[in-house]
Design a protein around this motif. Structure first.
Motif, PDB file in Angstrom:
ATOM      1  N   GLU A 238      29.549 -20.504   5.529  1.00 50.54           N
ATOM      2  CA  GLU A 238      28.417 -19.936   6.264  1.00 50.54           C
ATOM      3  C   GLU A 238      28.289 -20.681   7.587  1.00 50.54           C
ATOM      4  N   ARG A 239      27.940 -19.940   8.632  1.00 54.10           N
ATOM      5  CA  ARG A 239      27.756 -20.591   9.931  1.00 54.10           C
ATOM      6  C   ARG A 239      26.495 -20.046  10.582  1.00 54.10           C
ATOM      7  N   ALA A 240      25.749 -20.939  11.218  1.00 57.73           N
ATOM      8  CA  ALA A 240      24.560 -20.484  11.950  1.00 57.73           C
ATOM      9  C   ALA A 240      25.026 -19.826  13.247  1.00 57.73           C
ATOM     10  N   SER A 241      24.262 -18.829  13.712  1.00 59.12           N
ATOM     11  CA  SER A 241      24.683 -18.151  14.937  1.00 59.12           C
ATOM     12  C   SER A 241      24.482 -19.087  16.121  1.00 59.12           C
ATOM     13  N   LYS A 242      25.393 -18.988  17.119  1.00 60.58           N
ATOM     14  CA  LYS A 242      25.321 -19.884  18.272  1.00 60.58           C
ATOM     15  C   LYS A 242      24.655 -19.222  19.460  1.00 60.58           C
ATOM     16  N   GLY A 243      24.460 -17.908  19.375  1.00 59.56           N
ATOM     17  CA  GLY A 243      23.832 -17.199  20.484  1.00 59.56           C
ATOM     18  C   GLY A 243      24.804 -16.850  21.592  1.00 59.56           C
ATOM     19  N   GLU A 244      26.061 -17.177  21.413  1.00 63.54           N
ATOM     20  CA  GLU A 244      27.065 -16.879  22.441  1.00 63.54           C
ATOM     21  C   GLU A 244      27.802 -15.616  22.019  1.00 63.54           C
ATOM     22  N   MET A 245      27.660 -14.564  22.808  1.00 60.90           N
ATOM     23  CA  MET A 245      28.159 -13.274  22.345  1.00 60.90           C
ATOM     24  C   MET A 245      29.545 -12.952  22.878  1.00 60.90           C
ATOM     25  N   ILE A 246      30.363 -12.348  22.029  1.00 64.28           N
ATOM     26  CA  ILE A 246      31.675 -11.822  22.435  1.00 64.28           C
ATOM     27  C   ILE A 246      31.831 -10.457  21.776  1.00 64.28           C
ATOM     28  N   PRO A 247      32.715  -9.619  22.282  1.00 62.03           N
ATOM     29  CA  PRO A 247      32.896  -8.324  21.601  1.00 62.03           C
ATOM     30  C   PRO A 247      33.431  -8.541  20.182  1.00 62.03           C
ATOM     31  N   ALA A 266      43.218  -3.268  -0.313  1.00 63.14           N
ATOM     32  CA  ALA A 266      42.242  -2.875   0.701  1.00 63.14           C
ATOM     33  C   ALA A 266      40.856  -3.355   0.289  1.00 63.14           C
ATOM     34  N   PRO A 267      40.028  -3.741   1.244  1.00 66.02           N
ATOM     35  CA  PRO A 267      38.673  -4.159   0.887  1.00 66.02           C
ATOM     36  C   PRO A 267      37.815  -2.962   0.500  1.00 66.02           C
ATOM     37  N   GLY A 268      36.858  -3.195  -0.405  1.00 61.30           N
ATOM     38  CA  GLY A 268      35.923  -2.147  -0.780  1.00 61.30           C
ATOM     39  C   GLY A 268      34.613  -2.303  -0.030  1.00 61.30           C
ATOM     40  N   ARG A 269      34.381  -3.534   0.444  1.00 60.99           N
ATOM     41  CA  ARG A 269      33.126  -3.797   1.143  1.00 60.99           C
ATOM     42  C   ARG A 269      33.370  -4.884   2.185  1.00 60.99           C
ATOM     43  N   ILE A 270      32.857  -4.652   3.355  1.00 69.43           N
ATOM     44  CA  ILE A 270      32.988  -5.636   4.428  1.00 69.43           C
ATOM     45  C   ILE A 270      31.578  -6.042   4.856  1.00 69.43           C
ATOM     46  N   ILE A 271      31.341  -7.351   4.899  1.00 70.22           N
ATOM     47  CA  ILE A 271      30.047  -7.832   5.381  1.00 70.22           C
ATOM     48  C   ILE A 271      30.301  -8.699   6.617  1.00 70.22           C
ATOM     49  N   VAL A 272      29.706  -8.326   7.719  1.00 67.40           N
ATOM     50  CA  VAL A 272      29.865  -9.110   8.946  1.00 67.40           C
ATOM     51  C   VAL A 272      28.561  -9.854   9.188  1.00 67.40           C
ATOM     52  N   GLU A 273      28.622 -11.191   9.115  1.00 69.91           N
ATOM     53  CA  GLU A 273      27.429 -12.000   9.386  1.00 69.91           C
ATOM     54  C   GLU A 273      27.383 -12.316  10.879  1.00 69.91           C
ATOM     55  N   HIS A 274      26.224 -12.172  11.473  1.00 68.66           N
ATOM     56  CA  HIS A 274      26.022 -12.403  12.917  1.00 68.66           C
ATOM     57  C   HIS A 274      27.067 -11.649  13.737  1.00 68.66           C
ATOM     58  N   SER A 280      30.449 -15.740  14.121  1.00 67.73           N
ATOM     59  CA  SER A 280      30.413 -14.676  13.116  1.00 67.73           C
ATOM     60  C   SER A 280      31.434 -14.919  11.999  1.00 67.73           C
ATOM     61  N   VAL A 281      31.040 -14.584  10.766  1.00 67.71           N
ATOM     62  CA  VAL A 281      31.953 -14.679   9.622  1.00 67.71           C
ATOM     63  C   VAL A 281      32.060 -13.296   8.988  1.00 67.71           C
ATOM     64  N   ILE A 282      33.277 -12.897   8.676  1.00 73.44           N
ATOM     65  CA  ILE A 282      33.470 -11.587   8.035  1.00 73.44           C
ATOM     66  C   ILE A 282      33.893 -11.804   6.587  1.00 73.44           C
ATOM     67  N   GLN A 283      33.133 -11.223   5.660  1.00 69.99           N
ATOM     68  CA  GLN A 283      33.511 -11.297   4.236  1.00 69.99           C
ATOM     69  C   GLN A 283      34.151  -9.975   3.857  1.00 69.99           C
ATOM     70  N   LEU A 284      35.280 -10.045   3.156  1.00 66.56           N
ATOM     71  CA  LEU A 284      35.930  -8.825   2.698  1.00 66.56           C
ATOM     72  C   LEU A 284      36.063  -8.872   1.187  1.00 66.56           C
ATOM     73  N   TRP A 285      35.352  -7.993   0.501  1.00 61.60           N
ATOM     74  CA  TRP A 285      35.376  -7.962  -0.955  1.00 61.60           C
ATOM     75  C   TRP A 285      36.357  -6.901  -1.406  1.00 61.60           C
ATOM     76  N   PRO A 286      37.329  -7.275  -2.236  1.00 51.75           N
ATOM     77  CA  PRO A 286      38.342  -6.299  -2.626  1.00 51.75           C
ATOM     78  C   PRO A 286      37.785  -5.251  -3.582  1.00 51.75           C
ATOM     79  N   SER A 287      38.363  -4.057  -3.552  1.00 50.17           N
ATOM     80  CA  SER A 287      38.033  -3.082  -4.600  1.00 50.17           C
ATOM     81  C   SER A 287      39.093  -3.245  -5.690  1.00 50.17           C
ATOM     82  N   PRO A 288      38.690  -3.148  -6.966  1.00 52.33           N
ATOM     83  CA  PRO A 288      39.626  -3.444  -8.044  1.00 52.33           C
ATOM     84  C   PRO A 288      40.751  -2.401  -8.110  1.00 52.33           C
ATOM     85  N   THR A 289      41.977  -2.828  -7.959  1.00 47.32           N
ATOM     86  CA  THR A 289      43.085  -1.878  -7.986  1.00 47.32           C
ATOM     87  C   THR A 289      44.154  -2.284  -8.978  1.00 47.32           C
ATOM     88  N   ARG A 290      44.084  -3.504  -9.491  1.00 48.26           N
ATOM     89  CA  ARG A 290      45.141  -3.866 -10.434  1.00 48.26           C
ATOM     90  C   ARG A 290      44.545  -4.781 -11.477  1.00 48.26           C
TER      91      ARG A 290
END
Lengths: 519, 96
Positions: A238-247, A266-274, A280-290
């Protein structure tokens, strides 16, 4: 009880451990079996979604929409449909907490990425959830009831194996037209032939209810349930936001990276924090395939797209539990294995139903006055008809409501579900009021009619009826409609068999005997 | 293809195992088999089921294949039971 043999006491246990929770077990088996196809059912119940798999264009569209509508959100959540489809591409954004909390949601077409109006339905998801959380009762109560039923099922399976005298000698035995003997054959054959499935599904079902059934392992070692989950599933970076923006990174690039890093999953759910922040941290939760595949998230640095340190993966016990839950849900299976799961589950449903019916068939001949059976007998008989035939009618009504209710109706998805139970409840009242045999015939005939109407309603209310779907080679829709017609035929056949039972059974049996002695 | 092979091997295996049981020998073959013939049938039937497992595991991976194998075993046995239950009808068609 004292001087009964072991097998007799097991038979007693099997009878009552099977009967008392039997109707709930039937419901769990029926809805659970149907839920093996929950994504395909969702596909059918959301006919607005033409394409199933999510495209790169759609992911880019989702990114653009989020950047336009919620550039300052604290969190973006993107839910992707699996290759089996049934769900739209959903984006949600959230910011602030408590009073100042803001959130929004958009439903996108998985192919084009444009916002799309999809009818309000819970699709196959409801049928899946109902098989363990039931409806109209608090969750804790449903959990206790389902746990008790699952335990009883396990007891019934084991005591049933002990009670069955000739598993191997009678392995292939099935005799029609012999009253209680035939019902016992049906019960034995459906139980024995799919025994590995029944054992697996019941045991792994218990494992899914583990935390309710065996809370003490946690309560002894951890002050609270939350602290256990914190330890067993430690949170990611987890990271606190720095307020410095980029695309921010585009979602299609993110998914591509995740596929490379996760070995194609392939991910089933993507969570983008800040989103948009350098931290920003991106979490990618897999969808069960195997089977036994990872359910741990992948963490990407939102500014560089590099993989971040994952929290330590949970131990072997958690992994074994994961495999068992995978086995239970069968989400990893391809189309052929899915049908095998479904057919084995149908066998289990018939096993439970035939066991319930057998209870009445065995006792009917021993009644002091068969015209006026005692209360317990009548209760079991009526519950059998109204649960077995009534729940089947309810599911047909759920599908019909999906096609017939107005699209802009308020609480539409709730009314689809209410439709299921209104029809079931009406059937219940009707069945209680009629003589048993007539009730069976009429309820099963009604089932036949309702299931025939499902493809008809589909053809009339959408452009994706059976024939257009055949031309378009849309096998999910074709398969759904044909399954409805097959179910209708099976119900009609059963109704016809019961209706003609007394009139033809006796001579036919004699003819069979004659034919047997002649050959 | 693996699915078809697994199913056919399981089906063959269960047909042989059906014929191990004396009552069904009388029904289908019109005579009882000798103990040695029964033993050969039983071993051959079990061998076919084992071969089905190897085909399924080899073709689909052992974890996935094992689940598929159980599924096809159930289907194959169900088909043999259905055929056995309708023996009179089948016999009439074969030998009218």
């Amino acid at each position: 009880m004292g001087n009964k043999s072991f097998r007799q006491s097991m038979a007693w246990l099997h009878t009552w451990a099977g009967l008392v929770p039997g109707w709930l077990l039937f419901i769990i088996f029926l809805f659970g079996t149907v839920a093996f196809f929950q994504q395909e059912i969702s596909c059918w119940m959301r006919p607005e979604l033409k394409e199933r798999a999510v495209s790169d264009t759609a992911l880019r569209g989702a990114s653009r929409l989020l950047m336009a509508k919620a550039p300052d959100a604290d969190r973006w959540i993107v839910t992707l449909p699996s290759d089996r489809g049934g769900d739209p591409l959903t984006v949600t954004w959230k910011s602030g907490t408590g009073e100042a909390a803001m959130s929004g949601k958009a439903i996108l077409d998985p192919a084009s990425g444009r916002e799309i109006a999809v009818r309000d339905t819970r699709g196959g998801w409801f049928l899946y959830r109902f098989h363990f959380e039931l409806r109209y009762i608090p969750y804790w109560l449903a959990e206790i009831l389902v746990c008790a039923a699952a335990l009883a099922m396990f007891v019934a399976i084991v005591s049933g194996i002990v009670t069955h005298k000739k598993i191997f000698a009678d392995f292939f035995m099935m005799r029609f037209g012999k009253g209680a003997r035939s019902w016992l054959d049906v019960h034995n054959v459906t139980a024995v032939l799919a025994l590995p499935f029944h054992l697996m599904i019941t045991y792994t079902g218990l494992v899914t209810l583990l935390f309710t059934l065996m809370p003490w392992a946690i309560s002894v070692q951890f002050p609270s349930r939350e602290s256990y989950f914190q330890t067993a599933y430690p949170p990611g970076p987890e990271r606190a936001s720095k307020g410095e923006m980029i695309p921010p990174l585009l979602l299609d690039e993110v998914v591509e990276r995740a596929k490379v890093l996760q070995g194609g999953v392939a991910p089933g759910r993507i969570i983008v924090e800040h989103p948009g922040d350098v931290a920003s941290v991106i979490q990618l939760w897999p969808s069960p395939t195997r089977i036994g595949g990872t359910s741990d998230a992948l963490y990407l640095d939102g500014s560089t797209g590099k993989a971040m340190q994952r929290p330590p993966t949970s131990g072997l016990a958690t992994a074994s539990r994961g495999v068992m839950i995978d086995l239970h849900a069968g989400r990893f299976s391809g189309p052929v294995l899915r049908w095998l799961y479904f057919l084995s589950g149908a066998g289990g449903t018939i096993m439970v139903a035939s066991g319930l019916i057998l209870w009445t068939v065995k006792r009917r001949s021993k009644l002091p006055d068969p015209a006026r059976p005692h209360f317990g007998f009548r209760l079991v008989e009526r519950l059998n008809i109204s649960v077995i035939a009534g729940s089947c009618m309810g599911i047909a009504a759920y599908f019909l409501a999906n096609r017939l209710l107005p699209l802009n109706m308020a609480h539409r998805s709730d009314w689809e579900i209410n439709g299921l139970f209104l029809v079931w409840g009406t059937a219940f009242i009707w069945i209680v009021a009629r003589p048993a045999k007539r009730a069976w015939v009429e309820a099963l005939a009604a089932c036949g009619v309702l299931y025939t109407l499902v493809p008809v309603a589909n053809a009339l209310s959408t452009t994706r009826g059976l024939i257009p779907s055949l031309i378009a080679q849309d096998w999910v829709f074709v398969g759904f409609d044909l399954t409805m017609l097959a179910t209708a035929a099976a119900c009609a056949f059963a109704a016809w068999k019961i209706a003609t039972h007394r009139l033809q059974a006796a001579p036919e049996r004699k003819a069979c005997k004659l034919a047997e002695t002649a050959t | 293809m693996t699915h078809v092979a697994t199913f056919l091997l399981s089906l063959g295996g269960f047909v042989l195992l059906l014929l191990v049981i004396p009552r069904h020998q009388q029904d289908w073959l019109g005579r009882k088999l000798f103990p040695r013939q029964r033993r050969v049938l039983r071993l051959a039937g079990l061998a076919m089921l084992a071969l089905a497992f190897i085909v399924a595991g080899g073709g689909l991976g052992w974890a996935y294949g094992a689940i598929v194998w159980f599924g096809w075993l159930t289907m194959a046995a169900a088909l043999v039971v259905t055929a056995n239950a309708n023996r009179a009808r089948i016999m009439r068609r074969v030998r009218p």
